[in-house]
Design an enzyme around this catalytic site. Structure first.
Site, PDB file in Angstrom:
ATOM      1  N   LYS A  46       4.844  -7.680   4.267  1.00 33.44           N
ATOM      2  CA  LYS A  46       4.361  -6.317   4.533  1.00 33.44           C
ATOM      3  C   LYS A  46       4.033  -6.192   6.011  1.00 33.44           C
ATOM      4  O   LYS A  46       3.682  -7.179   6.665  1.00 33.44           O
ATOM      5  CB  LYS A  46       3.096  -6.016   3.712  1.00 33.44           C
ATOM      6  CG  LYS A  46       2.817  -4.544   3.554  1.00 33.44           C
ATOM      7  CD  LYS A  46       3.630  -3.948   2.413  1.00 33.44           C
ATOM      8  CE  LYS A  46       3.432  -2.470   2.262  1.00 33.44           C
ATOM      9  NZ  LYS A  46       4.055  -1.970   1.028  1.00 33.44           N
TER      10      LYS A  46
HETATM   11  P1  NAD Z   1       2.989   9.084   2.308  1.00 28.87           P
HETATM   12  O1  NAD Z   1       2.419   8.871   3.651  1.00 28.87           O
HETATM   13  O2  NAD Z   1       4.333   9.688   2.175  1.00 28.87           O
HETATM   14  O3  NAD Z   1       2.013   9.952   1.385  1.00 28.87           O
HETATM   15  C1  NAD Z   1       0.651   9.697   1.249  1.00 28.87           C
HETATM   16  C2  NAD Z   1       0.002  11.019   0.842  1.00 28.87           C
HETATM   17  O4  NAD Z   1      -1.363  10.807   0.554  1.00 28.87           O
HETATM   18  C3  NAD Z   1       0.062  12.072   1.955  1.00 28.87           C
HETATM   19  O5  NAD Z   1       0.458  13.302   1.413  1.00 28.87           O
HETATM   20  C4  NAD Z   1      -1.364  12.102   2.483  1.00 28.87           C
HETATM   21  O6  NAD Z   1      -1.726  13.355   3.029  1.00 28.87           O
HETATM   22  C5  NAD Z   1      -2.147  11.783   1.222  1.00 28.87           C
HETATM   23  N1  NAD Z   1      -3.464  11.230   1.516  1.00 28.87           N
HETATM   24  C6  NAD Z   1      -3.833  10.396   2.512  1.00 28.87           C
HETATM   25  N2  NAD Z   1      -5.142  10.149   2.464  1.00 28.87           N
HETATM   26  C7  NAD Z   1      -5.615  10.834   1.409  1.00 28.87           C
HETATM   27  C8  NAD Z   1      -6.905  10.982   0.841  1.00 28.87           C
HETATM   28  N3  NAD Z   1      -7.972  10.372   1.358  1.00 28.87           N
HETATM   29  N4  NAD Z   1      -7.021  11.743  -0.265  1.00 28.87           N
HETATM   30  C9  NAD Z   1      -5.964  12.371  -0.800  1.00 28.87           C
HETATM   31  N5  NAD Z   1      -4.714  12.275  -0.302  1.00 28.87           N
HETATM   32  C10 NAD Z   1      -4.552  11.512   0.790  1.00 28.87           C
HETATM   33  O7  NAD Z   1       2.934   7.630   1.622  1.00 28.87           O
HETATM   34  P2  NAD Z   1       3.776   7.117   0.379  1.00 28.87           P
HETATM   35  O8  NAD Z   1       4.963   6.415   0.895  1.00 28.87           O
HETATM   36  O9  NAD Z   1       3.907   8.193  -0.634  1.00 28.87           O
HETATM   37  O10 NAD Z   1       2.788   5.973  -0.152  1.00 28.87           O
HETATM   38  C11 NAD Z   1       1.674   6.277  -0.989  1.00 28.87           C
HETATM   39  C12 NAD Z   1       1.249   4.993  -1.698  1.00 28.87           C
HETATM   40  O11 NAD Z   1       2.358   4.458  -2.421  1.00 28.87           O
HETATM   41  C13 NAD Z   1       0.774   3.859  -0.776  1.00 28.87           C
HETATM   42  O12 NAD Z   1      -0.228   3.138  -1.438  1.00 28.87           O
HETATM   43  C14 NAD Z   1       2.014   2.997  -0.632  1.00 28.87           C
HETATM   44  O13 NAD Z   1       1.716   1.655  -0.306  1.00 28.87           O
HETATM   45  C15 NAD Z   1       2.585   3.115  -2.036  1.00 28.87           C
HETATM   46  N6  NAD Z   1       4.021   2.808  -2.125  1.00 28.87           N
HETATM   47  C16 NAD Z   1       4.939   3.528  -1.432  1.00 28.87           C
HETATM   48  C17 NAD Z   1       6.292   3.211  -1.563  1.00 28.87           C
HETATM   49  C18 NAD Z   1       7.369   4.019  -0.897  1.00 28.87           C
HETATM   50  O14 NAD Z   1       8.553   3.797  -1.207  1.00 28.87           O
HETATM   51  N7  NAD Z   1       7.063   4.934  -0.015  1.00 28.87           N
HETATM   52  C19 NAD Z   1       6.682   2.146  -2.373  1.00 28.87           C
HETATM   53  C20 NAD Z   1       5.708   1.428  -3.072  1.00 28.87           C
HETATM   54  C21 NAD Z   1       4.374   1.768  -2.945  1.00 28.87           C
END
Ligand code: NAD
Length: 465
Positions: A104
């Protein structure tokens, strides 16, 4: 939750599962500790000033290579958080049978403070630092998008790798989550959210598990609360509401929340967020969004960040099922309170869709051919011959639109979704089976970790470490 607490949470689940499996102490220690963590400080000249940025790349387990794991851009990132996320990647890949170790990366940055050109400059510089240490490399370490990054950043990283390694024929496999026109794969952007949908569909096929959650019936009509309408949350909420008939009654974002008992139009809300930068001003807006986590609902999908369900709010959580689309959204203490009362579909499994489709993209890059290109027309020709034979034998003419539906060969997106569906279904079947077949395995999280650890331990044993 601090990065340190997050890492402790992951390690506690590990320790408990290692004990259940009676893993020898030396093997358990080797698996648990991250193999290496690089911390990088580098300068980038922006707006006539030299800004110093701090980034990390942790390699957790190299029992299989390349190691895989996203790069996040976040102000709260630190070494422990990256190590916790890298460990989760090792366990996740093992659970869903992806032949990668875990890694990561993170950059401490608020991407909203920089324009596109500045972000490109910073990303390329960060990529250079990682590439020259082989922390980005198609055969050793392959990043992907995570919080705060997307296909744009992955395209810059891939381009930087190609510049530094112009004769590496596999160069584009150095990173996944790239745009389709830059050696990406169809279905990667939606993959994690799509995987969440497939995970929930599979849960609904298991009557014993539904009973544990006091649920009956299908997804249709079930109420959902989603936290975070970013990549993962948006796609999960969109597919579950628009394709499976679930009702998203609340969405929680950084600047508040939105509530509607009749259901929120996810596409409209997302357009509003894109236009205005938040949920404020949308119909049903509430200022204290986090209170909505405690709403009555069938499924709660935290899809933003870690530690959002914790000792402070855990007693108020009413959802019957919690689907951990984000990594680590429930702290260890909160998990102890919830696990007997609810069904928790753990992060280890629930968000594995991203790495699964990343694996397909990596394979595509190495093969240098789009999935389906060789088979599609052959498949269609074969089906056409079968349909003609049926028409001849039965002396009937099949309706044209009916024929066209059956005739369509599989495109890349069909194959990606099929591979993802198979991965999510099989892993759930394995987890659920193990959960119900041992008294020591009290929940899906322990089950998932036990399955993963057994595979990694076997891999190390085979290597003769
Ligand atoms: P992203 O940045 O696209 O979206 C995150 C969202 O959460 C945003 O809309 C943001 O405004 C919102 N957010 C941030 N802080 C917040 C808060 N305090 N309260 C409410 N909303 C809040 O990120 P993502 O890629 O969707 O990732 C989200 C989660 O999923 C993370 O934990 C990441 O590790 C996990 N994840 C993502 C992927 C991927 O393919 N992108 C894969 C596996 C796991």
């Amino acid at each position: 939750m601090s990065g340190k607490e997050f890492l402790e949470s992951v390690d506690k689940v590990f320790d408990n599962s290692a004990k259940i499996l009676r893993l020898p102490q030396d093997v358990a220690s080797q698996i648990k500790a991250p193999n290496s963590t690089y911390k990088l400080n580098f300068g980038v000249r922006i707006r006539n000033k030299m800004l110093t940025f701090t980034g990390f790349r942790c390699v957790h387990s190299e029992h299989l290579e390349p190691v895989k794991g996203g790069i996040r851009y976040a102000m709260h990132a630190d070494q422990s958080e990256v190590e916790a996320l890298a460990a989760l990647m090792s366990y996740k890949c093992a659970l869903v049978d992806i032949p990668f170790g875990g890694s990561k990366g993170a950059l401490i940055i608020d991407p909203k403070q920089f324009n596109r050109n500045e972000l490109e400059k910073i990303t390329r510089r960060f990529a250079q630092e990682l590439i020259k240490r082989d922390l980005i490399n198609p055969s050793q370490n392959v990043p992907a998008p995570d919080m705060g990054t997307g296909e744009r950043e992955m395209a810059w990283i891939a381009d930087e790798y190609k510049r530094l390694n112009p004769i590496d024929i596999n160069g584009f496999a150095c990173v996944t989550g790239k745009p389709v026109n830059k050696h990406g794969i169809r279905g990667r952007i939606e993959a994690t959210g799509r995987g969440v949908q497939y995970a929930i569909r599979e849960f609904f096929r298991h009557s014993k598990d539904k009973k544990k959650a006091n649920l009956t019936g299908e997804i249709e009509g079930k109420t959902i609360v989603v936290q975070g309408l970013g990549n993962v949350g948006y796609h999960a909420a969109k597919f579950l509401s628009q394709e499976d008939g679930a009702i998203v009654t609340a969405v929680i974002e950084r600047d508040g929340g939105v509530f509607s008992s009749k259901g929120i139009d996810i596409t409209k809300l997302r357009n509003h967020i894109t236009k205005t930068g938040g949920v404020r001003g949308y119909k049903g807006f509430v200022k204290n969004g986090n209170e909505l986590l405690k709403n009555e609902c069938d499924l709660l999908i935290p899809a933003a960040l870690e530690g959002v369900i914790n000792k402070i709010n855990v007693k108020g959580i009413k959802a019957r099922v919690i689907v951990e689309a984000a990594n680590g959204p429930i702290t260890y203490e909160a998990d102890q309170v919830l696990r007997d009362k609810k069904v928790i579909i753990p992060d280890l499994y629930a968000n594995a869709g991203g790495v699964t489709v990343s694996y397909f993209e990596w394979v595509k890059n190495l093969a240098r051919i789009r999935f389906g290109r060789l088979h599609k027309r052959e498949e269609e020709n074969k089906i056409e011959k079968i349909l003609l034979a049926i028409e001849k034998v039965t002396n009937t003419k099949l309706k044209n639109n009916y024929k066209q539906n059956i005739l369509k060969g599989a495109d890349e997106i069909d194959l990606v979704r099929s591979g993802l569906d198979e991965t999510m279904r099989q892993a759930y079947i394995d987890m659920s089976y193990k959960w119900h077949s041992s008294k020591k395995i009290v929940d899906l999280r322990t089950s998932a970790m036990c399955i993963a650890l057994k595979k990694i331990a076997l891999s190390y044993e085979t290597l003769g470490m």
